[in-house]
Design a protein around this motif. Structure first.
Motif, PDB file in Angstrom:
ATOM      1  N   ARG A 169       0.753  -1.277  -0.020  1.00 15.97           N
ATOM      2  CA  ARG A 169      -0.011   0.079  -0.110  1.00 15.97           C
ATOM      3  C   ARG A 169       0.908   1.201   0.039  1.00 15.97           C
ATOM      4  NH1 ARG A 169      -2.407   1.174   4.461  1.00 15.97           N
ATOM      5  NH2 ARG A 169      -1.379  -0.326   5.690  1.00 15.97           N
ATOM      6  N   ASN A 202       2.772   4.324   1.246  1.00 17.04           N
ATOM      7  CA  ASN A 202       3.275   4.851   2.788  1.00 17.04           C
ATOM      8  C   ASN A 202       3.581   3.774   3.659  1.00 17.04           C
ATOM      9  OD1 ASN A 202       3.302   7.478   2.137  1.00 17.04           O
ATOM     10  ND2 ASN A 202       1.226   7.893   3.139  1.00 17.04           N
ATOM     11  N   VAL A 203       3.651   2.607   3.227  1.00 11.03           N
ATOM     12  CA  VAL A 203       4.087   1.366   4.281  1.00 11.03           C
ATOM     13  C   VAL A 203       5.751   1.635   4.319  1.00 11.03           C
ATOM     14  CG1 VAL A 203       2.258  -0.181   3.717  1.00 11.03           C
ATOM     15  CG2 VAL A 203       4.361  -0.126   2.400  1.00 11.03           C
ATOM     16  N   GLY A 204       6.260   2.397   3.425  1.00 16.21           N
ATOM     17  CA  GLY A 204       7.702   2.427   3.595  1.00 16.21           C
ATOM     18  C   GLY A 204       8.617   1.799   2.478  1.00 16.21           C
ATOM     19  N   SER A 247       9.929   2.680  -0.359  1.00 17.27           N
ATOM     20  CA  SER A 247      11.038   3.482  -0.772  1.00 17.27           C
ATOM     21  C   SER A 247      12.234   3.611   0.105  1.00 17.27           C
ATOM     22  CB  SER A 247      10.602   4.899  -1.439  1.00 17.27           C
ATOM     23  OG  SER A 247       9.562   4.613  -2.509  1.00 17.27           O
ATOM     24  N   THR A 248      11.734   3.840   1.378  1.00 13.86           N
ATOM     25  CA  THR A 248      12.579   4.025   2.302  1.00 13.86           C
ATOM     26  C   THR A 248      13.465   2.506   2.442  1.00 13.86           C
ATOM     27  OG1 THR A 248      11.188   5.384   3.440  1.00 13.86           O
ATOM     28  CG2 THR A 248      13.088   4.639   4.746  1.00 13.86           C
ATOM     29  N   THR A 268      11.153   9.720  -0.598  1.00 12.41           N
ATOM     30  CA  THR A 268      10.131   9.413   0.512  1.00 12.41           C
ATOM     31  C   THR A 268       9.516  10.350   1.121  1.00 12.41           C
ATOM     32  OG1 THR A 268      11.683   9.163   2.165  1.00 12.41           O
ATOM     33  CG2 THR A 268      11.601   7.306   0.917  1.00 12.41           C
ATOM     34  N   PRO A 289       5.817  11.514   4.002  1.00  9.39           N
ATOM     35  CA  PRO A 289       4.597  10.818   4.558  1.00  9.39           C
ATOM     36  C   PRO A 289       3.286  10.898   3.295  1.00  9.39           C
ATOM     37  CG  PRO A 289       5.498  12.631   5.803  1.00  9.39           C
ATOM     38  CD  PRO A 289       6.208  12.844   4.362  1.00  9.39           C
ATOM     39  N   THR A 312       6.006   7.851  -5.063  1.00  6.02           N
ATOM     40  CA  THR A 312       6.729   7.089  -5.968  1.00  6.02           C
ATOM     41  C   THR A 312       5.744   6.956  -7.062  1.00  6.02           C
ATOM     42  OG1 THR A 312       7.716   6.027  -4.415  1.00  6.02           O
ATOM     43  CG2 THR A 312       7.839   4.989  -6.202  1.00  6.02           C
ATOM     44  N   ASN A 360       6.778  -3.989   8.462  1.00  9.50           N
ATOM     45  CA  ASN A 360       7.675  -2.765   8.535  1.00  9.50           C
ATOM     46  C   ASN A 360       7.183  -1.952   9.694  1.00  9.50           C
ATOM     47  OD1 ASN A 360       9.911  -1.105   7.776  1.00  9.50           O
ATOM     48  ND2 ASN A 360       8.864   0.133   6.337  1.00  9.50           N
ATOM     49  N   GLN A 363       8.056   1.552  15.447  1.00  6.90           N
ATOM     50  CA  GLN A 363       6.989   2.377  15.941  1.00  6.90           C
ATOM     51  C   GLN A 363       5.633   1.889  16.409  1.00  6.90           C
ATOM     52  OE1 GLN A 363       5.295   5.202  12.945  1.00  6.90           O
ATOM     53  NE2 GLN A 363       6.323   6.929  14.084  1.00  6.90           N
ATOM     54  N   SER A 374      12.335  -2.849  10.302  1.00 12.40           N
ATOM     55  CA  SER A 374      12.384  -1.396  10.444  1.00 12.40           C
ATOM     56  C   SER A 374      13.127  -0.895   9.409  1.00 12.40           C
ATOM     57  CB  SER A 374      12.766  -0.741  11.675  1.00 12.40           C
ATOM     58  OG  SER A 374      12.856   0.482  11.584  1.00 12.40           O
ATOM     59  N   LYS A 421      13.613   2.074   8.870  1.00 14.47           N
ATOM     60  CA  LYS A 421      14.083   3.404   9.661  1.00 14.47           C
ATOM     61  C   LYS A 421      15.205   3.069  10.371  1.00 14.47           C
ATOM     62  CE  LYS A 421      12.528   7.394  12.049  1.00 14.47           C
ATOM     63  NZ  LYS A 421      11.404   8.011  12.782  1.00 14.47           N
TER      64      LYS A 421
END
Ligand code: GDP
Ligand code: K
Ligand code: MG
Length: 300
Positions: free
Chosen positions: A18, A20-22, A24-25, A38, A40, A45, A126, A130, A157, A159
């Motif tokens: 989906r 914003n799940v991360g 690209s990060t 990336t 919020p 993308t 991911n 958090q 993660s 991040k």
């Protein structure tokens, strides 16, 4: 491109999930360089982007994709079609979910697409850094999905880097022996100019209001290298006068902020000093036009 040793593994990993799940990060972390922007904001993308990780054991080519969601306009339809194509055209899918909340309808929609394809899937939970307390219920909702489909599941993660070595190993386990597709020192298939444009778009996403970002396209008009500095001229195309106003800001303050933040990012990209000059141009309805989409480098 040098020849790979015997037993060397390689292949293409599609990063699916989906918005914003991360995704690209995660790709940036795995290849060790920022090549995908990336933010919020959903739909950060826009087109498929390859990130290349070459180790002594394997060459993994990650294919970052726009998030899968229901299309609302022509660009949206293009995004979903490309995501479906990405599932079929890779060796393994890395299905990324956001483990700060339980599995929902959006994840199940994607799971259906994956079940209906023949591509092996690895499930990545991911944002574990958090997760709320008592996240057991959340984890179970994804573990059930993984077990029902026999998808290996890892908690990660993007991040902090937690779980990424394990994920990398799992990905390599799932690749077959194969050649080096790219030179070992290459980290992306995209030209530097494209990434420069993306780094400008990223700052617009981060600094302006929600309504501007989706209708923005960047053209890099000129890149001039001298002995001491690289001069970059770029035009930001928007659809409406009002968006141009927001982008320029009071006394030019917004454009200045976008420019100086983007300049810093581009300096990191090319490891050198950059002078960046930005122009803003109104081009109505570029999003609806296939010609414009192609012109701005989006696959249509
Ligand atoms: P994409 O749309 O799936 O490509 O998601 P992005 O990579 O653009 O990330 C969306 C947002 O989630 C950004 O604000 C990221 O900083 C954030 N993010 C990505 N991965 C993680 C993570 O592992 N932990 C946390 N806390 N935030 C993350
Ligand atoms: K995003
Ligand atoms: Mg992304």
């Amino acid at each position: 491109i040098p020849q790979a040793p015997p037993e060397y593994k390689s292949g293409f990993i599609g990063i699916i999930g989906r918005p914003n799940v991360g995704k690209s990060t995660l790709m940036n972390q795995l290849v060790g360089q920022k090549i995908a922007i990336t933010s919020p904001v959903a739909q950060t993308t826009r087109n498929r982007l390859r990130g290349i990780l070459t180790t002594t054991e394997a060459q993994i080519i990650f294919v970052d994709t726009p998030g899968i969601h229901k299309p609302h306009h022509q660009l949206g339809e293009v995004l979903v079609r490309n995501a479906k194509l990405a599932i079929e055209s890779v060796d393994v899918v890395l299905f990324v979910v956001d483990s700060t909340a339980a599995c929902g309808a959006g994840d199940r929609y994607i799971a259906e697409l994956l079940i209906n394809s023949h591509t092996p899937v690895i499930l990545g939970l991911n944002k574990t850094d958090q997760q709320p307390e008592n996240s057991q219920f959340i984890d179970e909702s994804y573990q059930q999905l993984g077990e029902a489909n026999q998808w290996p599941t890892v908690k990660i993660s993007a991040k902090t880097g937690t779980g990424l070595p394990e994920l990398q190993e799992l990905l390599i386990d799932n690749l077959e022996t194969g050649p080096l597709y790219y030179p070992p020192d290459l980290v992306t298939d995209q030209p530097e100019r494209f990434i420069m444009g993306e780094l400008i778009r990223e700052q617009i996403l981060l600094l302006t209001r929600e309504e501007v970002p989706h209708s923005v396209a960047i053209a890099i008009d000129k890149v001039e290298e001298t002995a001491t500095i690289t001069r970059v001229l770029a035009t930001i195309h928007v659809e409406r006068d009002s968006q141009k106003g927001i982008l320029i800001g009071k006394g030019g303050s917004m454009l200045k902020a976008v420019g100086s933040a983007a300049r810093e990012q581009i300096q990191k990209l090319i490891s050198g000093k950059v002078y960046l000059e930005l122009f803003v141009k109104v081009q109505p309805k570029w999003r609806q036009s296939r010609l414009s989409l192609a012109e701005f480098g989006y696959r249509v």
